[in-house]
Design a protein around this motif. Structure first.
Motif: not given
Length: 196
Positions: A38-40, A43-45, A52-53, A59-61
Motif C-alpha cells: 500500500h505504501k508508494l 509498491l515501487a519496490g 517517480s515512474q 494518478s490515472t488509476l
C-alpha cells in the motif's frame, strides 16, 4: 465466477481495457496493491520501478476510480500528503486481482484458487473489508443519534514510527464539540479482551 466461461471472469479486462490502451502495467500495479503493498515505496519496490515512474500510473488509476489514496484523518492537505496509502477501491476488483488474476492459466483447475481462499481469505480480505463496514456502521449510529458524536471526518490513522505498527482502524473528529473518537476493528469468531 471461477469458470473461464463465467461472466465475471473477464470483467476487469473489459473494464480496464476500455479505459487505457495498454492494461499490462496497470494490471501489475493493481495486483501488487491487492497483495498488500500500500505504501508508494513498497509498491515501487515490488514492481521494480522508481516511485517517480509509478506516480502517473497511480494518478490515472485513481482518476478512473480503480484506486483510492487514503491518508491519516489528521492530514490537513491529503492530496499533498507523503503518508498516503493506496488501496483498490472496489471489493470485487480487489478479490479478482488477489485470487483470480494470478491463477488465470490454472483456472480450469479451480481447486488452486479455492485452496488460496481457504488459506488467507479471512485474514487478507474479510478482516480488511470489515474495517470499512465498521466505519459505515459508526457513521449510521452517529447520524441516528445512537452515539452522541457529530463526525466532521471519519477515516483511519497511522504513523510511520519505529515499529511501523501504530494504526487506528476507525478515527473520527467532532469539530463542533472538540472531541475525537478512536476505534479498533477485530474480526474474530469470539470476543476479544481490553488489552487486544
Amino acid at each position: 465466477a471461477l469458470s473461464k466461461n463465467g461472466f465475471l471472469y473477464e470483467e476487469p479486462n473489459f473494464l480496464l481495457k476500455d479505459e487505457v490502451q495498454s492494461a499490462v502495467n496497470y494490471f501489475s500495479i493493481i495486483k501488487a496493491i491487492a497483495d498488500g503493498n500500500h505504501k508508494l515505496g513498497k509498491l515501487a519496490g515490488a514492481l521494480g520501478m522508481e516511485s517517480s515512474q509509478l506516480t502517473p500510473y497511480l494518478s490515472t488509476l485513481i482518476d478512473l476510480g480503480f484506486l483510492v489514496k487514503d491518508t491519516p484523518f489528521t492530514e490537513k492537505n491529503p492530496e499533498k500528503s507523503r503518508k498516503g496509502l493506496y488501496f483498490v477501491s472496489d471489493n470485487f476488483m480487489r478479490f479478482w486481482f488477489r485470487y483470480v488474476y494470478p491463477y488465470k492459466l490454472e483456472l480450469d483447475n479451480r481447486q488452486i484458487v479455492l485452496d488460496e481462499l481457504a488459506k488467507d481469505f479471512v485474514q487478507k480480505f474479510v478482516a480488511f473489508t470489515y474495517e470499512d463496514v465498521c466505519k459505515a456502521i459508526f457513521a449510521t449510529l452517529c447520524r441516528d443519534g445512537k452515539i452522541p458524536f457529530v463526525p466532521s471526518t471519519i477515516g483511519s490513522y497511522w504513523l510511520n514510527d519505529v515499529n511501523n505498527d501504530t494504526q487506528i482502524d476507525v478515527a473520527a473528529v467532532d469539530h463542533q464539540n472538540k472531541r475525537v473518537f478512536l476505534g479498533e476493528c477485530k474480526y474474530h469468531n469470539k470476543p476479544v479482551d481490553a488489552p487486544v
